[in-house]
Design a protein around this motif. Sequence first.
Motif, PDB file in Angstrom:
ATOM      1  N   MET A   1       0.879  -1.072   0.209  1.00  0.00           N
ATOM      2  CA  MET A   1      -0.171  -0.075   0.067  1.00  0.00           C
ATOM      3  C   MET A   1       0.877   1.220   0.013  1.00  0.00           C
ATOM      4  O   MET A   1       1.960   1.042   0.665  1.00  0.00           O
ATOM      5  CB  MET A   1      -0.803  -0.081   1.217  1.00  0.00           C
ATOM      6  N   PRO A   2       0.368   2.271  -0.792  1.00  0.00           N
ATOM      7  CA  PRO A   2       1.227   3.453  -0.589  1.00  0.00           C
ATOM      8  C   PRO A   2       1.250   4.143   0.814  1.00  0.00           C
ATOM      9  O   PRO A   2       0.407   4.103   1.620  1.00  0.00           O
ATOM     10  CB  PRO A   2       0.321   4.402  -1.660  1.00  0.00           C
ATOM     11  N   HIS A   3       2.477   4.489   1.156  1.00  0.00           N
ATOM     12  CA  HIS A   3       2.354   5.137   2.504  1.00  0.00           C
ATOM     13  C   HIS A   3       3.551   6.329   2.491  1.00  0.00           C
ATOM     14  O   HIS A   3       4.723   6.180   1.846  1.00  0.00           O
ATOM     15  CB  HIS A   3       2.770   4.196   3.759  1.00  0.00           C
ATOM     16  N   ARG A  11      10.798   5.582  13.130  1.00  0.00           N
ATOM     17  CA  ARG A  11      10.967   5.041  14.396  1.00  0.00           C
ATOM     18  C   ARG A  11       9.626   4.246  14.647  1.00  0.00           C
ATOM     19  O   ARG A  11       8.680   4.903  14.482  1.00  0.00           O
ATOM     20  CB  ARG A  11      11.282   5.972  15.271  1.00  0.00           C
ATOM     21  N   ASP A  12       9.700   3.136  15.391  1.00  0.00           N
ATOM     22  CA  ASP A  12       8.807   2.269  15.898  1.00  0.00           C
ATOM     23  C   ASP A  12       8.409   2.711  17.401  1.00  0.00           C
ATOM     24  O   ASP A  12       9.226   2.948  17.960  1.00  0.00           O
ATOM     25  CB  ASP A  12       9.135   0.663  15.848  1.00  0.00           C
ATOM     26  N   ILE A  13       7.431   3.583  17.511  1.00  0.00           N
ATOM     27  CA  ILE A  13       7.064   4.222  18.959  1.00  0.00           C
ATOM     28  C   ILE A  13       6.891   3.079  19.917  1.00  0.00           C
ATOM     29  O   ILE A  13       7.220   3.323  21.155  1.00  0.00           O
ATOM     30  CB  ILE A  13       5.919   5.223  18.948  1.00  0.00           C
ATOM     31  N   PRO A  40       0.094  -4.059   8.869  1.00  0.00           N
ATOM     32  CA  PRO A  40       1.329  -3.997   9.460  1.00  0.00           C
ATOM     33  C   PRO A  40       2.328  -3.274   8.685  1.00  0.00           C
ATOM     34  O   PRO A  40       2.283  -3.235   7.444  1.00  0.00           O
ATOM     35  CB  PRO A  40       1.608  -5.646   9.555  1.00  0.00           C
ATOM     36  N   ALA A  41       3.431  -2.523   9.239  1.00  0.00           N
ATOM     37  CA  ALA A  41       4.207  -1.853   8.452  1.00  0.00           C
ATOM     38  C   ALA A  41       5.697  -2.746   8.839  1.00  0.00           C
ATOM     39  O   ALA A  41       5.810  -3.422   9.839  1.00  0.00           O
ATOM     40  CB  ALA A  41       4.612  -0.471   9.216  1.00  0.00           C
ATOM     41  N   TYR A  42       6.220  -3.019   7.713  1.00  0.00           N
ATOM     42  CA  TYR A  42       7.831  -3.624   7.705  1.00  0.00           C
ATOM     43  C   TYR A  42       8.887  -2.802   7.776  1.00  0.00           C
ATOM     44  O   TYR A  42       9.044  -1.903   6.843  1.00  0.00           O
ATOM     45  CB  TYR A  42       7.617  -4.683   6.422  1.00  0.00           C
ATOM     46  N   ILE A  43       9.513  -2.858   8.775  1.00  0.00           N
ATOM     47  CA  ILE A  43      10.642  -1.817   9.123  1.00  0.00           C
ATOM     48  C   ILE A  43      11.858  -2.567   9.169  1.00  0.00           C
ATOM     49  O   ILE A  43      12.184  -3.666   9.640  1.00  0.00           O
ATOM     50  CB  ILE A  43      10.599  -1.115  10.564  1.00  0.00           C
ATOM     51  N   ARG A  44      13.077  -2.112   8.138  1.00  0.00           N
ATOM     52  CA  ARG A  44      14.412  -2.905   8.366  1.00  0.00           C
ATOM     53  C   ARG A  44      15.191  -2.197   9.060  1.00  0.00           C
ATOM     54  O   ARG A  44      15.514  -0.904   8.723  1.00  0.00           O
ATOM     55  CB  ARG A  44      14.913  -2.927   6.741  1.00  0.00           C
ATOM     56  N   VAL A  55       1.106   0.008  11.845  1.00  0.00           N
ATOM     57  CA  VAL A  55       1.188   1.113  10.891  1.00  0.00           C
ATOM     58  C   VAL A  55       1.081   2.537  11.839  1.00  0.00           C
ATOM     59  O   VAL A  55       1.757   3.527  11.605  1.00  0.00           O
ATOM     60  CB  VAL A  55       0.335   1.067   9.469  1.00  0.00           C
ATOM     61  N   ALA A  56       0.232   2.543  13.007  1.00  0.00           N
ATOM     62  CA  ALA A  56      -0.084   3.503  13.731  1.00  0.00           C
ATOM     63  C   ALA A  56       1.100   4.010  14.640  1.00  0.00           C
ATOM     64  O   ALA A  56       1.147   4.895  15.095  1.00  0.00           O
ATOM     65  CB  ALA A  56      -1.271   3.205  14.576  1.00  0.00           C
ATOM     66  N   ASN A  57       2.210   3.139  14.865  1.00  0.00           N
ATOM     67  CA  ASN A  57       3.120   3.185  15.756  1.00  0.00           C
ATOM     68  C   ASN A  57       4.301   3.698  14.822  1.00  0.00           C
ATOM     69  O   ASN A  57       5.673   3.880  15.576  1.00  0.00           O
ATOM     70  CB  ASN A  57       3.754   1.625  16.157  1.00  0.00           C
ATOM     71  N   VAL A  58       4.383   4.125  13.643  1.00  0.00           N
ATOM     72  CA  VAL A  58       5.453   4.565  12.800  1.00  0.00           C
ATOM     73  C   VAL A  58       5.258   6.028  12.568  1.00  0.00           C
ATOM     74  O   VAL A  58       4.398   6.629  12.296  1.00  0.00           O
ATOM     75  CB  VAL A  58       5.112   4.187  11.346  1.00  0.00           C
ATOM     76  N   GLN A  59       6.589   6.624  13.103  1.00  0.00           N
ATOM     77  CA  GLN A  59       6.636   8.052  12.989  1.00  0.00           C
ATOM     78  C   GLN A  59       7.960   8.497  12.185  1.00  0.00           C
ATOM     79  O   GLN A  59       9.108   7.504  12.328  1.00  0.00           O
ATOM     80  CB  GLN A  59       6.484   8.823  14.304  1.00  0.00           C
ATOM     81  N   PRO A  60       8.190   9.417  11.509  1.00  0.00           N
ATOM     82  CA  PRO A  60       9.480   9.916  10.799  1.00  0.00           C
ATOM     83  C   PRO A  60      10.535  10.154  12.002  1.00  0.00           C
ATOM     84  O   PRO A  60      10.332  10.537  13.324  1.00  0.00           O
ATOM     85  CB  PRO A  60       9.045  11.177  10.352  1.00  0.00           C
TER      86      PRO A  60
END
Length: 61
Positions: A1-3, A11-13, A40-44, A55-60
Amino acid sequence: MPHRPLRRRVRDIASGVEGELMAVVNENVACAGVEYWMEPAYIRAVSGREFTTSVANVQPA
């Protein structure tokens, strides 16, 4: 999905871990015939390992 921050440092809060947002998907996690959708957001992380978070836990970062 576009994000918006896709392929950017985030950062994962929930855990405080920073990394690059690789993907956000719309996933069906059906159980016992009941459909339930989540994003879900996938972070490396810097280590190269990917992890998931809401995805609600993701912030720049």
